[in-house]
Design a protein around this motif. Sequence first.
Motif, PDB file in Angstrom:
ATOM      1  N   ASP A  77       0.794  -1.227   0.000  1.00  0.00           N
ATOM      2  CA  ASP A  77       0.000   0.000   0.000  1.00  0.00           C
ATOM      3  C   ASP A  77       0.829   1.282   0.000  1.00  0.00           C
ATOM      4  OD1 ASP A  77       0.979  -0.294   2.551  1.00  0.00           O
ATOM      5  OD2 ASP A  77      -0.970  -0.331   3.554  1.00  0.00           O
ATOM      6  N   THR A  78       2.175   1.158  -0.051  1.00  0.00           N
ATOM      7  CA  THR A  78       3.045   2.326  -0.189  1.00  0.00           C
ATOM      8  C   THR A  78       4.126   2.002  -1.214  1.00  0.00           C
ATOM      9  OG1 THR A  78       4.387   1.574   1.680  1.00  0.00           O
ATOM     10  CG2 THR A  78       2.681   3.230   2.155  1.00  0.00           C
ATOM     11  N   LEU A  79       4.761   3.029  -1.755  1.00  0.00           N
ATOM     12  CA  LEU A  79       5.698   2.821  -2.860  1.00  0.00           C
ATOM     13  C   LEU A  79       6.978   2.114  -2.439  1.00  0.00           C
ATOM     14  CD1 LEU A  79       5.157   6.196  -4.733  1.00  0.00           C
ATOM     15  CD2 LEU A  79       4.437   3.927  -5.472  1.00  0.00           C
ATOM     16  N   ASP A  80       7.377   2.260  -1.172  1.00  0.00           N
ATOM     17  CA  ASP A  80       8.555   1.511  -0.720  1.00  0.00           C
ATOM     18  C   ASP A  80       8.257   0.006  -0.722  1.00  0.00           C
ATOM     19  OD1 ASP A  80       6.749   2.047   1.418  1.00  0.00           O
ATOM     20  OD2 ASP A  80       8.260   1.432   2.869  1.00  0.00           O
ATOM     21  N   LYS A  81       7.007  -0.354  -0.422  1.00  0.00           N
ATOM     22  CA  LYS A  81       6.626  -1.772  -0.441  1.00  0.00           C
ATOM     23  C   LYS A  81       6.543  -2.312  -1.872  1.00  0.00           C
ATOM     24  CE  LYS A  81       4.048  -1.531   3.923  1.00  0.00           C
ATOM     25  NZ  LYS A  81       2.703  -1.585   4.549  1.00  0.00           N
ATOM     26  N   VAL A  82       6.215  -1.424  -2.835  1.00  0.00           N
ATOM     27  CA  VAL A  82       6.196  -1.842  -4.244  1.00  0.00           C
ATOM     28  C   VAL A  82       7.591  -2.278  -4.665  1.00  0.00           C
ATOM     29  CG1 VAL A  82       5.887  -1.042  -6.626  1.00  0.00           C
ATOM     30  CG2 VAL A  82       4.241  -0.375  -4.880  1.00  0.00           C
ATOM     31  N   PHE A  83       8.603  -1.487  -4.298  1.00  0.00           N
ATOM     32  CA  PHE A  83       9.983  -1.810  -4.683  1.00  0.00           C
ATOM     33  C   PHE A  83      10.484  -3.042  -3.922  1.00  0.00           C
ATOM     34  CE2 PHE A  83      14.453   0.070  -5.508  1.00  0.00           C
ATOM     35  CZ  PHE A  83      14.498  -0.544  -6.750  1.00  0.00           C
ATOM     36  N   GLU A  84      10.109  -3.147  -2.653  1.00  0.00           N
ATOM     37  CA  GLU A  84      10.480  -4.341  -1.873  1.00  0.00           C
ATOM     38  C   GLU A  84       9.865  -5.597  -2.486  1.00  0.00           C
ATOM     39  OE1 GLU A  84       9.382  -3.769   2.206  1.00  0.00           O
ATOM     40  OE2 GLU A  84      10.665  -2.002   2.448  1.00  0.00           O
ATOM     41  N   TYR A  85       8.604  -5.491  -2.912  1.00  0.00           N
ATOM     42  CA  TYR A  85       7.907  -6.613  -3.558  1.00  0.00           C
ATOM     43  C   TYR A  85       8.666  -7.041  -4.808  1.00  0.00           C
ATOM     44  CZ  TYR A  85       4.219  -9.083  -6.155  1.00  0.00           C
ATOM     45  OH  TYR A  85       3.502 -10.002  -6.881  1.00  0.00           O
ATOM     46  N   ALA A  86       9.066  -6.065  -5.633  1.00  0.00           N
ATOM     47  CA  ALA A  86       9.771  -6.374  -6.878  1.00  0.00           C
ATOM     48  C   ALA A  86      11.136  -6.999  -6.600  1.00  0.00           C
ATOM     49  CB  ALA A  86       9.929  -5.102  -7.710  1.00  0.00           C
ATOM     50  N   ALA A  87      11.872  -6.446  -5.624  1.00  0.00           N
ATOM     51  CA  ALA A  87      13.207  -6.977  -5.299  1.00  0.00           C
ATOM     52  C   ALA A  87      13.112  -8.393  -4.739  1.00  0.00           C
ATOM     53  CB  ALA A  87      13.895  -6.050  -4.303  1.00  0.00           C
ATOM     54  N   ARG A  88      12.012  -8.685  -4.046  1.00  0.00           N
ATOM     55  CA  ARG A  88      11.829 -10.011  -3.457  1.00  0.00           C
ATOM     56  C   ARG A  88      11.412 -11.039  -4.514  1.00  0.00           C
ATOM     57  NH1 ARG A  88       8.683  -8.387   0.139  1.00  0.00           N
ATOM     58  NH2 ARG A  88       6.662  -9.100  -0.620  1.00  0.00           N
ATOM     59  N   HIS A  89      10.570 -10.621  -5.458  1.00  0.00           N
ATOM     60  CA  HIS A  89      10.047 -11.560  -6.458  1.00  0.00           C
ATOM     61  C   HIS A  89      10.933 -11.678  -7.706  1.00  0.00           C
ATOM     62  CE1 HIS A  89       6.371 -11.211  -4.050  1.00  0.00           C
ATOM     63  NE2 HIS A  89       5.950 -12.310  -4.653  1.00  0.00           N
ATOM     64  N   PHE A  90      11.711 -10.628  -8.013  1.00  0.00           N
ATOM     65  CA  PHE A  90      12.521 -10.651  -9.238  1.00  0.00           C
ATOM     66  C   PHE A  90      13.968 -10.236  -8.944  1.00  0.00           C
ATOM     67  CE2 PHE A  90       8.241  -8.793 -10.005  1.00  0.00           C
ATOM     68  CZ  PHE A  90       7.634  -9.879 -10.636  1.00  0.00           C
ATOM     69  N   PRO A  91      14.614 -10.798  -7.931  1.00  0.00           N
ATOM     70  CA  PRO A  91      15.920 -10.284  -7.496  1.00  0.00           C
ATOM     71  C   PRO A  91      16.991 -10.283  -8.574  1.00  0.00           C
ATOM     72  CG  PRO A  91      15.488 -12.451  -6.535  1.00  0.00           C
ATOM     73  CD  PRO A  91      14.218 -11.985  -7.152  1.00  0.00           C
ATOM     74  N   GLU A  92      17.023 -11.309  -9.424  1.00  0.00           N
ATOM     75  CA  GLU A  92      18.096 -11.423 -10.420  1.00  0.00           C
ATOM     76  C   GLU A  92      17.718 -10.826 -11.774  1.00  0.00           C
ATOM     77  OE1 GLU A  92      20.991 -12.470  -9.368  1.00  0.00           O
ATOM     78  OE2 GLU A  92      20.059 -12.815  -7.411  1.00  0.00           O
ATOM     79  N   ARG A  93      16.483 -10.398 -11.926  1.00  0.00           N
ATOM     80  CA  ARG A  93      16.063  -9.837 -13.214  1.00  0.00           C
ATOM     81  C   ARG A  93      16.676  -8.457 -13.402  1.00  0.00           C
ATOM     82  NH1 ARG A  93      13.593 -13.549 -16.494  1.00  0.00           N
ATOM     83  NH2 ARG A  93      12.889 -11.756 -17.705  1.00  0.00           N
ATOM     84  N   ASP A  94      16.909  -8.076 -14.683  1.00  0.00           N
ATOM     85  CA  ASP A  94      17.390  -6.732 -14.980  1.00  0.00           C
ATOM     86  C   ASP A  94      16.340  -5.711 -14.549  1.00  0.00           C
ATOM     87  OD1 ASP A  94      19.681  -7.747 -16.122  1.00  0.00           O
ATOM     88  OD2 ASP A  94      18.897  -7.689 -18.171  1.00  0.00           O
ATOM     89  N   CYS A  95      16.795  -4.644 -13.899  1.00  0.00           N
ATOM     90  CA  CYS A  95      15.882  -3.598 -13.437  1.00  0.00           C
ATOM     91  C   CYS A  95      16.056  -2.332 -14.273  1.00  0.00           C
ATOM     92  CB  CYS A  95      16.127  -3.307 -11.956  1.00  0.00           C
ATOM     93  SG  CYS A  95      15.069  -2.005 -11.278  1.00  0.00           S
ATOM     94  N   VAL A  96      17.218  -1.696 -14.173  1.00  0.00           N
ATOM     95  CA  VAL A  96      17.464  -0.465 -14.924  1.00  0.00           C
ATOM     96  C   VAL A  96      18.751  -0.605 -15.719  1.00  0.00           C
ATOM     97  CG1 VAL A  96      16.159   1.091 -13.424  1.00  0.00           C
ATOM     98  CG2 VAL A  96      18.524   0.574 -12.854  1.00  0.00           C
ATOM     99  N   GLY A  97      18.735  -0.084 -16.941  1.00  0.00           N
ATOM    100  CA  GLY A  97      19.900  -0.200 -17.819  1.00  0.00           C
ATOM    101  C   GLY A  97      20.251   1.110 -18.486  1.00  0.00           C
ATOM    102  N   THR A  98      21.550   1.346 -18.662  1.00  0.00           N
ATOM    103  CA  THR A  98      22.056   2.560 -19.298  1.00  0.00           C
ATOM    104  C   THR A  98      23.114   2.175 -20.329  1.00  0.00           C
ATOM    105  OG1 THR A  98      21.728   3.751 -17.220  1.00  0.00           O
ATOM    106  CG2 THR A  98      23.123   4.818 -18.874  1.00  0.00           C
ATOM    107  N   ARG A  99      23.084   2.818 -21.486  1.00  0.00           N
ATOM    108  CA  ARG A  99      24.088   2.525 -22.520  1.00  0.00           C
ATOM    109  C   ARG A  99      25.408   3.215 -22.210  1.00  0.00           C
ATOM    110  NH1 ARG A  99      22.159   3.037 -28.611  1.00  0.00           N
ATOM    111  NH2 ARG A  99      24.035   1.794 -28.962  1.00  0.00           N
ATOM    112  N   GLU A 100      26.468   2.491 -22.455  1.00  0.00           N
ATOM    113  CA  GLU A 100      27.816   3.015 -22.240  1.00  0.00           C
ATOM    114  C   GLU A 100      28.182   3.959 -23.393  1.00  0.00           C
ATOM    115  OE1 GLU A 100      32.283   1.105 -21.513  1.00  0.00           O
ATOM    116  OE2 GLU A 100      30.662  -0.126 -22.329  1.00  0.00           O
ATOM    117  N   ILE A 101      28.781   5.118 -23.061  1.00  0.00           N
ATOM    118  CA  ILE A 101      29.251   6.053 -24.092  1.00  0.00           C
ATOM    119  C   ILE A 101      30.653   5.630 -24.510  1.00  0.00           C
ATOM    120  CG2 ILE A 101      29.830   8.448 -24.641  1.00  0.00           C
ATOM    121  CD1 ILE A 101      27.758   9.325 -22.574  1.00  0.00           C
ATOM    122  N   LEU A 102      30.796   5.214 -25.774  1.00  0.00           N
ATOM    123  CA  LEU A 102      32.096   4.760 -26.276  1.00  0.00           C
ATOM    124  C   LEU A 102      32.939   5.925 -26.782  1.00  0.00           C
ATOM    125  CD1 LEU A 102      31.020   1.532 -28.231  1.00  0.00           C
ATOM    126  CD2 LEU A 102      31.872   1.709 -25.880  1.00  0.00           C
TER     127      LEU A 102
END
Length: 711
Positions: A77-102
């Motif tokens: 019921d709060t946004l911190d619990k949303v992130f905790e839920y995601a980290a608990r259910h999908f710990p090894e999945r990719d979350c955020v990605g950024t392209r490297e500047i070559l």
Amino acid sequence: MKLKEDMSPLLLQVFRSVVWVYSVITFLPWYVLSGTNASQSRAKRIKACSVSGRPAGPYRSVNSVQQLVSALHESVDTLDKVFEYAARHFPERDCVGTREILSEEDELQPNGKIFKKVILGDYQWMSYEQAFRAAQHFGSGLAALGQKPQCNIAIFCETRAEWIISAQACFMYNFPVVTLYSTLGGPAIAHGLNETEVTHIITSKDLLQSRLKAILLEVPRLQHIIVVDSKPTSWPGMPRGIMVHNMAAVQDLGAKPENMAKPRVHPLPSDIAVIMYTSGSTGIPKGVMISHSNIIAGITGMAERIPNLDENDTYIGYLPLAHVLELSAELVCVSHGCRIGYSSPQTLADQSTKIKKGSKGDTSVLKPTLMAAVPEIMDRIYKNVMTKVEEMSSVQRTFFVLAYNYKMEQISKGYGTPLCDRLVFNKVRSLLGGNTRLLLSGGAPLSAATQRFMNICFCCPVGQGYGLTETCGAGTISEMWDYSTGRVGAPLVCSEIKLKDWEEGGYYSTDKPHPRGEILIGGSNVTMGYYKNEARNLEDFFVDQNGQRWFCTGDIGEFHPDGCLKIIDRKKDLVKLQAGEYVSLGKVEAVLKNCPLIDNICAYANSDQSYVISFVVPNQKQLTALAVQNGVRGSWEEMCNSPIMEKEVLRVITEAAITANMERFEIPRKIRLSAEPWTPETGLVTDAFKLKRKELKTHYQDDIERMYGGK
């Protein structure tokens, strides 16, 4: 929109015969195997109904007639619990990605300007567990720097992984986040920071140097600036009393055992999560107070409208995270374990302005399945592709047009066209990576022509949505099976919508064939109101006898028999001319923006005048071709300032208006061509590319006086 064919009758007949034979042979097995019958039934079904039985509503989704839905996951019921839920259910999945500047290099353009071009590598990913730890350490570090629970903290930063990690850290530690657009001017930034009494701000190196540094002396409470970039580590020339930190250093501070051991204050559902400063199409920006429960209700409604949303989806984030559309979309993705790859409008596609020729844009590398866009961006894609179609040979163009019209006919019946998709539209589809299964449009009305084009050429549904910052971006979204155009879908399961009669505009719930009126949105997603602005709160928000909170949008809509809403006008866009006729400026703009010659347009009218005028940003390629036809030569600025070109463009606009059956008094009588495109950086449009009418009026004041005979 039907495209014209230009090929010999014999060749046309052969092509149509081949298509007919193919359709007959493949139709029955394809119809059975593809589940088209079920999709057709879904498209035609009633999607919402009036729970009161009255034409004014309120209307609810058929999936929430008994009770509105506001819970995403059980006990979350709060946004911190949303992130905790995601980290608990999908710990090894990719979350955020950024392209490297070559590499980066300056490229000289034919006009003498220098553009910075980049070559980018692959996406570097952070897992959900890693992102959760990064946010946890950052929040702990902010607390160690003196940031207190329920005291406001600002994020003034471009859309990037560090933005969302910073926001999640603040949600965890109950620091209300003040969001400010990166394109706001100095006075607006200072106003937001001072009104919310911010002592800590999270920003980027570029924004600190280009925008923030100049106003630091105007923000006396500010003590700490946290820069998300890793370099530089020292910042000379800062006013006394302000300390500058790097994000990594704050995370290291937060990771210390003595700081991690300190108890954190968890937010309540009713606590403020975000104070979002709207870019404001009029006046100074207003801060909208959004609670944790407001956002969760909003993203619950949005998620329900995206079928099969799960951890296998990839979303591309490039719109401003300070805008409710992007923030809500990314939180929807986080809540379901999707991965989010970050981009920018300058690096989005292979042809984007910062991508070096021959290298890959972000969509080509990421291959997203989900994407949000504002109509301005879709309009640009539409016009660019259609310009390339015009440059094709006669045979190529005719085959494209035949395929386009054939597919348009088929999808209007609910049928797919797999052969056309593979042979004709695959190249266009690859512009967005080739895997997109749903495009979500929001922020402003999307023209029927552009929506149909995106449906056809990108081979995926376009879910047009309607919502406001004041409703967490949630209101309606069209279902992916609904291929009708010009509508924004049925109410989300978190919201209900009713229509209020507007006598001045002549809109009533008793109108035939469709009930019409001002759109009022109710539900748990309706926000707490404007920050320190009680007068506007009393004007725009109210609570009914059942305790339901409502927001008066100022937009005019009509409900169709299947429960879908169409936006038809806006109260603030209505101007009464000298002779008593009412002109909807938004309607004039929506119709004329479909003209290939126009990239952008702002209609304007004075109540003491008898006609409409317009400011027009012309399409450079189309205007240049028209100038050649009329013997007008010179620079781009000279073409736009030419009275001959003004007259010619007005002629084309008038013809388009007459074809669209506009009323005589709605058609602009005079225009001003603008050589300068309107971007958020110019201050003439918002970050969602909505027109800032007040700023446009000021910018073109001399032209207004000229066109109305004052000069």
